[in-house]
Design a protein around this motif. Structure first.
Motif, PDB file in Angstrom:
ATOM      1  N   TYR A 181       0.717  -1.264   0.002  1.00  0.00           N
ATOM      2  CA  TYR A 181      -0.057  -0.041  -0.142  1.00  0.00           C
ATOM      3  C   TYR A 181       0.983   1.246  -0.093  1.00  0.00           C
ATOM      4  N   THR A 182       1.812   1.297   0.860  1.00  0.00           N
ATOM      5  CA  THR A 182       2.740   2.523   0.968  1.00  0.00           C
ATOM      6  C   THR A 182       3.587   3.030  -0.434  1.00  0.00           C
ATOM      7  N   ALA A 183       3.977   1.690  -1.013  1.00  0.00           N
ATOM      8  CA  ALA A 183       4.558   1.924  -2.226  1.00  0.00           C
ATOM      9  C   ALA A 183       3.796   2.458  -3.364  1.00  0.00           C
ATOM     10  N   LEU A 184       2.367   1.959  -3.360  1.00  0.00           N
ATOM     11  CA  LEU A 184       1.350   2.450  -4.275  1.00  0.00           C
ATOM     12  C   LEU A 184       1.199   4.126  -3.861  1.00  0.00           C
ATOM     13  N   GLU A 185       0.929   4.145  -2.657  1.00  0.00           N
ATOM     14  CA  GLU A 185       0.503   5.529  -2.330  1.00  0.00           C
ATOM     15  C   GLU A 185       1.626   6.478  -2.606  1.00  0.00           C
TER      16      GLU A 185
END
Length: 364
Positions: free
Chosen positions: A205-209
């Motif tokens: 999630y963090t990588a996409l955000e």
């Protein structure tokens, strides 16, 4: 002729009694001995569905063995190496592991074929190949040189094609695309100009955000909705790359060989049952999550890749398959086995499942 005195008879009788008692005590001890195993999983603590498969397997093994099998599960927060499961089990640091075979393609390239293949078999076909079409023997051939055994560890069925921040209208849109996508599908996209990468589940999630990646594929609604990907990438594409993603239970062969045969059989049954349970649990979770997506998140846009993109993917996939087969005799053996079985099984899937779904759609 030897005459046995009454005293000698008493001694022999006593020795026989001691022998019987010793044998009985040893047998009782062997039957009551507790075998404690350690399992490392790629997933975090209490990770839904995937993590449930390991817990269900361990609980079944303990119950069926009347407590003689005790399996401790260490999640990635404990062992700190989500993609280190192969090495830890191989080295004997852990007796067992739960992960996905295609994660090890950088270490042992031919492991990747036992998870799923783009444009390949669906779950029913793949399970039939594993258990009745020679797949298990081929998997043992790949893993045994590494002191490992691998067993099917739970299937997701057809996975969705991923969450994207920008629409894919042509093959040109794949050029330079940074996407989390493992396995053979990553090689296919790389051939079309994308930049595939693999990221641990807890960091997705963090990588996409943060736009470290432009897109990612994970599993399907049952797991994706919980991860919140729809909040940062509203375009949800249907699948092509993972039609039957099979996880795996890895076993250190020395640990396996130390177990009595009855406990080995209990583990086989527990692993196989937990795998099927995961498959139907994921189907249920995805059905419910899909309903939630449709009703509560109308901003999610479900897309299909254009025909030109799918054709380019299939062409790249076929070229890579041919390349892998030409460069590695073992890879050719596995790929030929899968292709031959798919050809046979798909005839039945087409006239049964596909024909039924088509007829139902026509009737509506």
């Amino acid at each position: 002729m030897v005459t046995v005195t009454s005293t000698a008879k008493k001694v022999l009788l006593l020795l026989g009694t001691v022998t019987l008692l010793t044998t009985a005590s040893f047998s009782s001890y062997a039957a009551d001995k507790v075998y404690r195993l350690k399992l490392a999983e790629t997933w975090g603590p209490n990770f839904p569905i995937f993590g449930d498969a390991t817990k269900n397997m361990a609980a079944m093994a303990e119950k069926m063995s009347n407590g003689r099998l005790q399996i401790r599960i260490d999640s990635s927060n404990k062992h700190k190496a989500p993609f280190g499961v192969f090495d830890m089990v191989k080295a004997g640091q852990y007796d067992m592991g739960h992960s996905a075979s295609y994660y090890w393609k950088g270490k042992v390239p031919n492991t990747l074929y036992f998870t799923t293949m783009p444009f390949g078999m669906v779950a029913s076909e793949q399970y039939a190949w594993f258990y009745h079409g020679g797949g298990m023997a081929l998997m043992e051939e790949v893993y045994s040189p590494h002191n490992l055994l691998s067993f099917p560890g739970g299937n997701t069925g057809v996975q969705m094609g991923g969450w994207f921040q920008k629409e894919i209208n042509s093959v040109d849109d794949l050029n330079g695309l940074k996407m989390r996508i493992p396995g053979f599908a990553g090689e296919v996209l790389a051939k079309l100009g994308a930049s595939p990468t693999n990221i641990a589940p807890g960091e997705l999630y963090t990588a996409l955000e943060r736009r470290t990646i432009d897109a990612l594929e994970w599993v399907g609604p049952g797991l994706d909705l919980r991860m919140g990907f729809h909040k940062v990438a509203p375009l949800y594409y249907t699948g092509w790359h993972e039609p039957a993603t099979e996880l795996q239970f890895l076993f250190n062969k020395r640990s396996w060989d130390r177990l009595p045969e009855d406990l080995q059989e209990i583990l086989r049954v527990a692993m196989r049952t937990a795998s099927y349970d995961m498959y139907i649990q994921n189907a249920h979770a995805s059905a419910e999550a899909w309903e939630t997506m449709l009703n509560e998140y109308p901003d999610i846009q479900v897309k299909q890749f254009p025909e030109s993109v799918l054709t380019a993917m299939k062409t790249a996939n076929d070229a890579l398959l041919a390349e892998h087969a030409a460069n590695d005799a073992q890879a050719k053996k596995i790929l030929d086995s899968q292709a031959e079985y798919l050809k046979k099984a798909r005839r039945w899937t087409t006239i049964s499942d596909k024909a039924y779904l088509n007829s139902q759609q026509t009737a509506e």
